[in-house]
Design a protein around this motif. Sequence first.
Motif, mmCIF file in Angstrom:
data_model
loop_
_atom_site.group_PDB
_atom_site.id
_atom_site.type_symbol
_atom_site.label_atom_id
_atom_site.label_comp_id
_atom_site.label_asym_id
_atom_site.label_seq_id
_atom_site.Cartn_x
_atom_site.Cartn_y
_atom_site.Cartn_z
ATOM 1 N N ARG A 1 0.619 -0.835 -0.139
ATOM 2 C CA ARG A 1 0.004 0.378 -0.288
ATOM 3 C C ARG A 1 1.301 1.220 -0.257
ATOM 4 N N LEU A 2 0.381 2.243 -0.841
ATOM 5 C CA LEU A 2 1.263 3.295 -1.261
ATOM 6 C C LEU A 2 0.349 4.002 -1.159
ATOM 7 N N ASP A 3 -0.173 4.739 -0.064
ATOM 8 C CA ASP A 3 -1.486 5.720 -0.435
ATOM 9 C C ASP A 3 -0.606 6.482 0.421
ATOM 10 N N GLY A 4 -0.687 8.013 -0.108
ATOM 11 C CA GLY A 4 -0.417 9.311 0.034
ATOM 12 C C GLY A 4 1.027 9.201 0.488
ATOM 13 N N THR A 5 1.811 8.327 -0.478
ATOM 14 C CA THR A 5 3.135 8.479 -0.691
ATOM 15 C C THR A 5 3.588 8.794 -1.425
ATOM 16 N N THR A 6 4.711 8.856 -1.849
ATOM 17 C CA THR A 6 5.760 9.407 -3.046
ATOM 18 C C THR A 6 6.434 7.762 -3.953
ATOM 19 N N ALA A 7 6.128 7.026 -2.510
ATOM 20 C CA ALA A 7 7.521 5.856 -3.062
ATOM 21 C C ALA A 7 6.576 5.395 -4.226
ATOM 22 N N HIS B 1 -2.616 -4.663 9.637
ATOM 23 C CA HIS B 1 -3.978 -4.268 8.728
ATOM 24 C C HIS B 1 -3.559 -2.705 8.435
ATOM 25 N N PRO B 2 -3.665 -2.599 7.637
ATOM 26 C CA PRO B 2 -3.399 -1.310 7.256
ATOM 27 C C PRO B 2 -3.828 -0.009 8.045
ATOM 28 N N LEU B 3 -2.255 0.992 8.297
ATOM 29 C CA LEU B 3 -2.543 2.172 8.752
ATOM 30 C C LEU B 3 -2.860 3.331 8.234
ATOM 31 N N GLU B 4 -3.517 4.446 9.789
ATOM 32 C CA GLU B 4 -3.398 5.772 8.955
ATOM 33 C C GLU B 4 -2.098 6.698 8.350
ATOM 34 N N LEU B 5 -1.658 6.109 8.085
ATOM 35 C CA LEU B 5 -0.328 6.664 8.236
ATOM 36 C C LEU B 5 0.068 7.167 6.828
ATOM 37 N N ALA B 6 1.358 7.799 6.449
ATOM 38 C CA ALA B 6 1.752 8.787 5.078
ATOM 39 C C ALA B 6 3.302 7.668 4.627
ATOM 40 N N ALA B 7 2.771 6.409 4.677
ATOM 41 C CA ALA B 7 4.202 6.137 5.233
ATOM 42 C C ALA B 7 3.616 4.287 3.702
ATOM 43 N N GLN C 1 3.317 0.635 3.000
ATOM 44 C CA GLN C 1 2.881 -0.595 3.628
ATOM 45 C C GLN C 1 3.363 -2.012 2.888
ATOM 46 N N VAL C 2 3.516 -2.514 4.009
ATOM 47 C CA VAL C 2 2.997 -3.874 3.309
ATOM 48 C C VAL C 2 2.087 -4.861 4.202
ATOM 49 N N VAL C 3 1.147 -5.179 4.246
ATOM 50 C CA VAL C 3 -0.281 -5.705 4.814
ATOM 51 C C VAL C 3 0.273 -7.355 4.742
ATOM 52 N N VAL C 4 0.075 -8.063 6.133
ATOM 53 C CA VAL C 4 0.579 -8.873 5.961
ATOM 54 C C VAL C 4 -0.356 -10.201 6.845
ATOM 55 N N ALA C 5 -0.590 -11.377 6.818
ATOM 56 C CA ALA C 5 -1.472 -12.044 7.936
ATOM 57 C C ALA C 5 -0.515 -12.186 9.181
ATOM 58 N N ASP C 6 0.813 -12.386 9.014
ATOM 59 C CA ASP C 6 1.542 -12.954 10.596
ATOM 60 C C ASP C 6 2.848 -11.884 10.092
ATOM 61 N N SER C 7 2.856 -11.039 11.047
ATOM 62 C CA SER C 7 4.475 -9.973 10.565
ATOM 63 C C SER C 7 5.209 -11.031 11.257
ATOM 64 N N VAL C 8 5.479 -11.993 12.741
ATOM 65 C CA VAL C 8 6.345 -12.388 12.918
ATOM 66 C C VAL C 8 6.904 -14.098 11.540
ATOM 67 N N ALA C 9 5.555 -13.821 11.149
ATOM 68 C CA ALA C 9 6.035 -14.865 10.288
ATOM 69 C C ALA C 9 6.360 -14.503 8.580
ATOM 70 N N ALA C 10 6.253 -13.354 8.788
ATOM 71 C CA ALA C 10 6.376 -12.051 7.539
ATOM 72 C C ALA C 10 8.101 -11.408 7.619
ATOM 73 N N LEU C 11 8.290 -11.462 8.985
ATOM 74 C CA LEU C 11 9.904 -11.333 9.327
ATOM 75 C C LEU C 11 10.932 -12.212 9.135
ATOM 76 N N GLY C 12 10.513 -13.927 9.604
ATOM 77 C CA GLY C 12 10.796 -14.839 9.534
ATOM 78 C C GLY C 12 11.446 -15.015 7.678
ATOM 79 N N ALA C 13 10.098 -14.881 6.675
ATOM 80 C CA ALA C 13 9.791 -14.812 5.324
ATOM 81 C C ALA C 13 11.498 -14.046 4.808
#
Length: 473
Positions: free
Chosen positions: A21-27, A79-85, A87-99
Amino acid sequence: MARVIALTLAEVAEIVDGTLRLDGTTATADTLVDGTVTTDSREIVPGGVFVAKPGEFDDGHRFAPSAVELGAALLIVEHPLELAAPQVVVADSVAALGALASEVVSRVRAHGALRIVGVTGSNGKTTTKNLLRTVLERVGPTVAARASFNNEVGAPITMLELTDETRFLVAEMGASGVGEIARLVRLARPDIGIVLKVGLAHAGEFGGIEQTVRAKSEMVTDLLETDVAVLNADDSRVVPMADLTAARVVWFGLGDAADVRASDLVVHARGTEFTVTVPGGESARVRFGVLGEHHVMNALAAIAASVELGVPLASVVDALEHVTLAERWRMQVMGGRDDVTIINDAYNASPDSMSAALKTLAQVKRPGSRTIAVLGEMSELGEFSGEEHDRIGLLAVRLGISQLVVVGQGARRLHISAINEGSWDGESAFVESADEAFDLVVSSVRPGDTVLVKSSNSAGLRHLGDRLGEWFS
């Protein structure tokens, strides 16, 4: 903190099976990220990656705004956050860290000559990891865990510190249940797997000693024929693991059957001296400055792995002889005023490490002086807790420890057992708090005394050890 091998935002999303998700960013999807990775928003530096991890008592998503303010280039969230940065939304952030960590390890392996050593055991993991880092960083760029970063979060964060120049990764692998070490092994794929010892540490969490053995054996069960399993020849629970691995086995220990063995041990207040012999018959005298005979086994494991990695024995010994402290709060020698020695070994405690520390205290006693053991609870022992605290109380008496100070209700059985065994008249004292223990020790210590402070981390006596060390400095 860990630095990611440069990846695009799209690559990160694909690796962790997430939605970008790149909403509100220049990335854009092609924007590169290579900043440090952390689950602690306070550690974020500009360009860093913040992994929002739900916790037992709090939720990392709450701290994402702070991470963005500090310059986070990417948030990995559940889960998506209302922040201008980005974001990669995943089911499990710890599993994502491991991957993410697993992918980085694979890329570094493909580009260079990376060798990986995995270390597990009920005791000694951090000490052995630190010894290996000391040896290997003399040979080439080496990454090893900070403190005890050895779980499903800490181990991947360590792996993410790799660069294309890294020669060695020393991955400490701990667990509180079956399957956890196997997951870490699959992330890093060690070339060398070390199993130090299987004891009752955390047996309550594992559900018994049999489950502990099963969990620790996961270090070697997936090793390949081209890999090496470094196993403790003196531990009856470790020895059968040789039948569970396809890897070549290298044994370490004190007996003649060990491939890497120590003999002619001499224990004193400045450490332990021993002669090490390695495969091929080469031997050397080691003047090891880490206090405690039990740390010789950790040194042997580090020697075995280092020699297997091609480090000359003379270089290994020289590196080890420059180590005087395995880690803060682990057999840390302090004090000095009035010839009073404080040994702060209160980072953690199990029946094995408590016994070893008490034996060391008895061994380093100087003629005409006294020994004082300030002991707190050994936690996470489950059904074994009562009998193991009883056993330590009996051991303190049988070793002739001059004064026992037992701190906290969780360790009270230790005090009672010591009294029942020795029929002492004040040689064992029970106090409720570390402050009371401090007052008692300060008021009763004599010039030349040696004081050991030992407990599990949760008992908090490591700070008591620091306080006594400063008082007698």
